[in-house]
Design a protein around this motif. Structure first.
Motif, mmCIF file in Angstrom:
data_model
loop_
_atom_site.group_PDB
_atom_site.id
_atom_site.type_symbol
_atom_site.label_atom_id
_atom_site.label_comp_id
_atom_site.label_asym_id
_atom_site.label_seq_id
_atom_site.Cartn_x
_atom_site.Cartn_y
_atom_site.Cartn_z
ATOM 1 N N ASN A 1 -4.176 10.945 3.807
ATOM 2 C CA ASN A 1 -4.166 9.943 2.741
ATOM 3 C C ASN A 1 -3.288 10.449 1.580
ATOM 4 O OD1 ASN A 1 -6.878 7.914 1.279
ATOM 5 N ND2 ASN A 1 -4.699 7.887 0.879
ATOM 6 N N ALA B 1 0.838 -1.207 0.000
ATOM 7 C CA ALA B 1 0.000 0.000 0.000
ATOM 8 C C ALA B 1 0.870 1.252 0.000
ATOM 9 C CB ALA B 1 -0.916 0.004 1.208
ATOM 10 N N TYR B 2 0.479 2.229 -0.788
ATOM 11 C CA TYR B 2 1.171 3.517 -0.772
ATOM 12 C C TYR B 2 0.648 4.408 0.359
ATOM 13 C CZ TYR B 2 3.410 2.434 -5.221
ATOM 14 O OH TYR B 2 4.179 1.864 -6.203
ATOM 15 N N TYR B 3 -0.554 4.113 0.846
ATOM 16 C CA TYR B 3 -1.042 4.855 2.006
ATOM 17 C C TYR B 3 -0.386 4.305 3.258
ATOM 18 C CZ TYR B 3 -4.309 0.882 2.388
ATOM 19 O OH TYR B 3 -4.858 -0.372 2.482
ATOM 20 N N HIS C 1 -2.449 5.599 -9.651
ATOM 21 C CA HIS C 1 -2.485 5.293 -8.209
ATOM 22 C C HIS C 1 -3.687 5.913 -7.477
ATOM 23 C CE1 HIS C 1 1.502 3.669 -8.767
ATOM 24 N NE2 HIS C 1 1.963 4.840 -9.185
ATOM 25 N N LYS D 1 8.792 1.701 1.146
ATOM 26 C CA LYS D 1 7.611 2.376 1.678
ATOM 27 C C LYS D 1 7.687 2.400 3.202
ATOM 28 C CE LYS D 1 4.585 0.701 -2.067
ATOM 29 N NZ LYS D 1 5.527 -0.276 -2.639
ATOM 30 N N GLN E 1 -5.319 4.200 -4.420
ATOM 31 C CA GLN E 1 -4.740 4.279 -3.080
ATOM 32 C C GLN E 1 -5.445 5.309 -2.194
ATOM 33 O OE1 GLN E 1 -2.026 2.146 -2.005
ATOM 34 N NE2 GLN E 1 -2.977 1.212 -3.818
ATOM 35 N N SER F 1 -11.254 7.943 -4.181
ATOM 36 C CA SER F 1 -10.835 7.543 -5.527
ATOM 37 C C SER F 1 -11.942 7.642 -6.556
ATOM 38 C CB SER F 1 -10.299 6.111 -5.495
ATOM 39 O OG SER F 1 -11.314 5.203 -5.095
ATOM 40 N N VAL G 1 0.418 8.826 0.562
ATOM 41 C CA VAL G 1 0.595 8.271 -0.782
ATOM 42 C C VAL G 1 1.726 8.981 -1.509
ATOM 43 C CG1 VAL G 1 -0.468 8.016 -3.063
ATOM 44 C CG2 VAL G 1 -1.763 7.414 -1.014
#
Length: 476
Positions: free
Chosen positions: A109, A22-24, A89, A126, A92, A43, A113
């Motif tokens: 958020n 996850a990028y979050y 993305h 990450k 995310q 999103s 990200v």
């Protein structure tokens, strides 16, 4: 739980395992766990996500220019933001549109990200925030209270062109139908009763002109409402934790990045707490959808029947209309527009109540305002495209039936009143109602107007516009 599939992150409240891919990060995860409400995530509104990235990029540019953000971090943030602006993305952005905290979860958020995308471009893992931090670097010189409302405004500006184009195309299609039906006489109606003759073209031109007023208002006010932003005001509008030069640079960069004439609000404290621009824009959308719903009602009435209704026009058949009644086809497209209108009208009330609920230097109800505003724009845009493509473009007229209804209508006596007088007109109308005979039939039977004059009166161009009346061949 497979621990290899997670990374551990830490915040004020402790540690949590975050999905490794996850990028979050942890604050987004907490919000994801807390707010299982609408089921609608950030999103779903790409313009909003892009706008958040634009705000973060503008801030990073300003901080870099002021020598507050090192070049390596600035480059990483720039690359990350550009990916989001390019539409990558967005999945995310998982936080629910309804959230407590005045948008802090949305802001974090975005911060997380962008930080993790930036770390990836720097060759880091990450969550290695010691190299690029969501708060210290991505959120530098910002607060949720200026970054979030600025992003809402920019996101709405990004959606203006699509909204305007959908409305322009619908207006043009209605106007084209007005031209197509310009010589087709029919009976106008007031209070669902026969009134006086008109053309079907006039009816469709009226639809088009009715919506042109709203297009002009949206174009005039839309930009004016959302171009002043409170970016640089930070927590409550005082600009605490930001360089005195930051606001000017950040706002200028945001204008360049977004392609819209973004300006700094004149009073940042006022701009941080006031939601008046959203109330006004929501009201404009409510006005537009109220009109579209009325037009949809008219289309349903004009096409009603087909054998036992008005049946002056035919709507394109889109799908079978009943599971039990064979052959039935319903006006499903106008019906759907009605429901969209009701939803947007309800959104307007939500926006109004949320704007009123602001307290002191902040309005914590902004997440609801953001959701309802973006959803209204999306619904209106989609609804207008649907109405145009699946309904208006394919409408045909039942010309013979329109003419028969007009000539058999009691209402046509109004057009003859200047020639035969009010007493004769009233008597003929009453007799027609009593006997079931047509008005023209009775007038001919009593020889009240000679055929030459009657034919002239009944010409389409004479039935639908003012003209000088001559009674020289009428028998009053």
């Amino acid at each position: 739980m497979n621990i290899d599939a997670f990374r551990t992150e830490h915040d004020l409240l402790g540690d949590l395992p975050v999905p490794k891919n996850a990028y979050y990060g942890i604050q987004t995860l907490r919000a994801l766990d807390n707010f299982k409400l609408s089921g609608v995530s950030l999103s779903e509104y790409p313009n909003f996500v892009s706008a958040l990235a634009m705000v973060k990029l503008a801030a990073a540019d300003a901080n870099h220019e002021l020598d507050c953000l090192p070049s390596e971090k600035h480059t990483a943030i720039t690359k990350a933001c550009q990916q989001l602006i390019d539409g990558k993305h967005h999945d995310q952005f998982v936080v629910d549109m309804i959230q407590g905290g005045a948008g802090t979860s949305t802001n974090m958020n975005a911060n997380e990200v962008i930080a993790n995308l930036g770390l990836e471009s720097m060759g880091k893992e990450k969550g290695e925030y010691q190299f690029l931090h969501p708060n210290n670097d991505v959120n530098m010189a910002q607060s949720t209270n200026d970054a979030y409302p600025t992003a809402i405004r920019v996101g709405l500006l990004l959606g203006q062109n699509d909204l305007h184009l959908s409305l322009e195309n619908l207006i043009q299609t209605l106007a084209d139908k007005g031209e197509e039906f310009s010589g087709l006489l029919k009976m106008g109606r007031t209070q669902l009763q026969d009134a006086v003759p008109m053309t079907l073209g006039q009816e469709f031109h009226a639809f088009a002109n009715n919506l042109r007023e709203d297009l002009a208002l949206l174009k005039k006010l839309g930009s004016d409402l959302f171009t002043p932003v409170n970016l640089g005001g930070t927590a409550i509008g005082t600009g605490i934790n930001a360089d005195p030069r930051y606001q000017g640079i950040a706002v200028e960069r945001l204008a360049a990045i977004s392609g819209h004439p973004i300006t700094a609000a004149t009073d940042l404290v006022e701009a941080t707490s006031d939601m008046g621009s959203f109330v006004l824009f929501s009201g404009l959308l409510k006005r537009l959808m109220t009109k579209l719903s009325k037009i949809s009602n008219d289309l349903r009435l004009l096409s009603s029947g087909p054998r036992t209704g008005i049946n002056e026009i035919n709507l394109p058949a889109r799908q079978p209309g009943s599971s039990i009644m064979p052959g039935k086809v319903n006006p499903v497209i106008p019906e759907a527009v009605n429901q969209i209108a009701f939803e947007i009208i309800g959104h307007d009330l939500s926006v109004t109540m949320a704007a009123e609920a602001g307290q002191l230097q902040l309005n914590v109800m902004e997440p609801l305002i953001a959701w309802k505003m973006f959803d209204s724009v999306r619904l209106a845009t989609r609804g207008m495209d649907m109405l145009r493509e699946l309904c208006i473009e394919g409408i045909t007229a039942n010309e013979t039936h329109c003419r028969e209804l007009m000539e058999n209508s009691i209402g046509i006596v109004t057009a003859l009143n200047p020639y035969i007088g009010y007493e004769n007109s009233s008597r003929i109308a009453k007799k027609a109602l009593t006997t079931g005979c047509g008005v023209l039939e009775l007038i001919r039977e009593e020889n009240l107007i000679d055929e030459e004059l009657l034919a002239d009166i009944l010409k389409p161009e004479h039935m639908i516009a003012p003209r000088s009346v001559t009674k020289k061949t009428a028998k009053l």
